[in-house]
Design a protein around this motif. Sequence first.
Motif, mmCIF file in Angstrom:
data_model
loop_
_atom_site.group_PDB
_atom_site.id
_atom_site.type_symbol
_atom_site.label_atom_id
_atom_site.label_comp_id
_atom_site.label_asym_id
_atom_site.label_seq_id
_atom_site.Cartn_x
_atom_site.Cartn_y
_atom_site.Cartn_z
ATOM 1 N N THR A 101 38.963 51.331 42.068
ATOM 2 C CA THR A 101 37.903 49.815 41.115
ATOM 3 C C THR A 101 37.578 50.836 40.224
ATOM 4 O O THR A 101 38.062 49.517 38.789
ATOM 5 N N ALA A 102 38.392 51.857 39.374
ATOM 6 C CA ALA A 102 38.280 52.184 38.140
ATOM 7 C C ALA A 102 39.285 51.958 37.403
ATOM 8 O O ALA A 102 39.478 51.068 36.822
ATOM 9 N N LEU A 103 40.587 51.683 38.618
ATOM 10 C CA LEU A 103 42.181 51.603 38.324
ATOM 11 C C LEU A 103 41.867 49.648 37.678
ATOM 12 O O LEU A 103 42.132 49.314 36.657
ATOM 13 N N LEU A 104 41.370 49.757 39.087
ATOM 14 C CA LEU A 104 41.648 48.009 38.931
ATOM 15 C C LEU A 104 40.994 47.248 37.537
ATOM 16 O O LEU A 104 40.891 46.230 37.150
ATOM 17 N N ALA A 105 39.475 47.263 37.239
ATOM 18 C CA ALA A 105 38.705 47.265 36.492
ATOM 19 C C ALA A 105 39.606 47.435 35.163
ATOM 20 O O ALA A 105 38.913 47.666 34.012
ATOM 21 N N THR A 106 39.856 48.802 34.758
ATOM 22 C CA THR A 106 40.827 49.015 33.388
ATOM 23 C C THR A 106 41.912 48.258 33.632
ATOM 24 O O THR A 106 42.184 47.556 32.155
ATOM 25 N N ILE A 107 43.021 48.039 34.310
ATOM 26 C CA ILE A 107 44.121 47.627 34.420
ATOM 27 C C ILE A 107 43.608 45.545 33.664
ATOM 28 O O ILE A 107 43.880 45.076 33.132
ATOM 29 N N VAL A 108 42.275 45.247 34.599
ATOM 30 C CA VAL A 108 42.283 43.797 34.028
ATOM 31 C C VAL A 108 41.355 43.319 32.944
ATOM 32 O O VAL A 108 40.849 43.089 32.136
ATOM 33 N N HIS A 109 40.545 44.914 32.326
ATOM 34 C CA HIS A 109 39.521 44.901 31.218
ATOM 35 C C HIS A 109 41.044 44.470 29.739
ATOM 36 O O HIS A 109 40.563 44.953 28.951
ATOM 37 N N LEU A 110 42.316 44.587 29.996
ATOM 38 C CA LEU A 110 43.092 45.008 29.524
ATOM 39 C C LEU A 110 43.743 43.465 28.361
ATOM 40 O O LEU A 110 43.629 43.308 27.527
ATOM 41 N N ASP A 111 42.061 42.500 29.072
ATOM 42 C CA ASP A 111 42.151 41.393 28.102
ATOM 43 C C ASP A 111 41.021 41.412 27.193
ATOM 44 O O ASP A 111 41.026 40.842 26.320
ATOM 45 N N GLY A 112 39.864 41.833 27.451
ATOM 46 C CA GLY A 112 39.436 42.413 26.320
ATOM 47 C C GLY A 112 38.199 42.025 26.797
ATOM 48 O O GLY A 112 37.261 41.824 25.685
ATOM 49 N N SER A 113 37.829 41.156 27.784
ATOM 50 C CA SER A 113 37.088 40.366 28.549
ATOM 51 C C SER A 113 36.121 41.288 29.630
ATOM 52 O O SER A 113 35.950 41.297 30.726
ATOM 53 N N GLY A 114 34.762 41.767 29.312
ATOM 54 C CA GLY A 114 33.772 42.464 30.499
ATOM 55 C C GLY A 114 33.246 41.532 31.311
ATOM 56 O O GLY A 114 33.996 42.097 32.532
ATOM 57 N N ALA A 115 33.503 39.793 30.632
ATOM 58 C CA ALA A 115 33.187 39.192 31.792
ATOM 59 C C ALA A 115 34.557 39.484 33.264
ATOM 60 O O ALA A 115 34.019 38.279 34.762
ATOM 61 N N VAL A 116 35.252 38.863 33.066
ATOM 62 C CA VAL A 116 36.529 39.099 33.259
ATOM 63 C C VAL A 116 36.656 39.530 34.477
ATOM 64 O O VAL A 116 37.180 40.001 35.373
ATOM 65 N N THR A 117 36.426 41.111 33.301
ATOM 66 C CA THR A 117 36.768 42.248 34.651
ATOM 67 C C THR A 117 35.416 42.508 35.937
ATOM 68 O O THR A 117 36.526 42.666 36.950
ATOM 69 N N PHE A 118 34.673 41.772 35.199
ATOM 70 C CA PHE A 118 33.360 42.239 36.723
ATOM 71 C C PHE A 118 33.741 41.010 37.363
ATOM 72 O O PHE A 118 33.570 41.221 38.669
#
Length: 436
Positions: A101-118
Amino acid sequence: MLALLGLGTIVLLLASIMTNKLSPLVALITIPLIAALIGGFGLESAGFMVKGIKSIAPVATMFVFAIVFFGILSDAGMMDPIIDRILKVVGMRPSRITVGTALLATIVHLDGSGAVTFLVTIPAMLPLYDRLKMRRVVLAAIAAMAAGTANMLPWGGPTLRAAASLHVNVTDVFNPMIGVQIIGLLAVFAIAYVLGLREEKRLGASGEMDGIDRTEVHTRELTDDEQALRRPKLFLVNVALTLAVLGAMISGLVPAAVSFMLGTVIALLVNYPKPGDQKNRIDAHAKAALMMATILFAAGAFTGIMRESGMLTAMAQTAAGFVSEDFATHMPVMVGMLSMPLSLLFDPDSYYFGVMPVIAEVYQTFGGNPIAIGQASIIGQMTTGFPVSPLTASTFLLIGLSGVSLGEHQRFTIPLVFAVSVIMTVAAVILGVLPF
């Protein structure tokens, strides 16, 4: 008077939300309005609210269309291969699931958007958590820690604001912090692993794990309706569209709101060309979009009153006045330690353009480098702190997707994100980034 009124407003807002006495929507509108009336602003308060709503409008537009955009791509199955790969690796072991879960959230947040990450992380992992009866609050906490720590990136809002406020290059603020951020991410994975072990122990003691093959790979079962929506042949097209939208947004070539608006239109035309199907996809995600829009505009009204009335500025100036010369050399470390809790008191614009310049100016009068205050600030203020702050829309998106209350999320997650910020502050001192 204004500083005391502002502090009382913030304390009452946090108390009412964290104790579930008022819904966030009601609290964000009612409490600051009453404070403004008490402060003697009268009908001016309505103007303050309108200014705040106007300032939040582009962000609200981005969030609304981001929800629809990623909802459409999720319906089309764009994330299926990535999610399936992670699920294959984590199996049925909670300690691996939490780290995944932590890995997926870290990778997705590379765009800088919390909304996208969640929007990507929570729907992907929630079925697995529910399958094993893992607590949803753990999922929300891990996603929050990972996204918050990753938010220190140079194209993230806090770092950009800190650099702009100090009138320096963003690399001057961020580059010395690279090692600090890496240590912070390592701490996130370590905490996620510990939480996973605790879930294994809890589930094992209750017998919930009995009969479950730890090596089994969780496969998502799609309904007939979901299968009908999938567009596996358009996987590469959807990936390219996503990269184009995020690239345009991150580069600044196209405003974020416009990027997602155009992306939504293209996603609909490519995946669901029939008007009837397009309407159904919009209807399917309208509820989440409306929920986000109401919270965002309420938050805009709140920040508008607090900023335009002068309460935030008065609070900042009063707080800075308590700093003595004896503590001046320790100001960066103090800011670093307090940076995460400050996310509960100040929105990013108010802090980085209202509070931080005052603190940096005070520190500079004692011979310190004001950049150190900016670096200390991004350790927690709207980085590790943004996914627990009632002042950010992403927090409400996170708890909405996870199905936990704001009070429950804050009670469980705040100690964890605070611990990460403390670890990074200590690391910054050891690495020589912050003077002590």
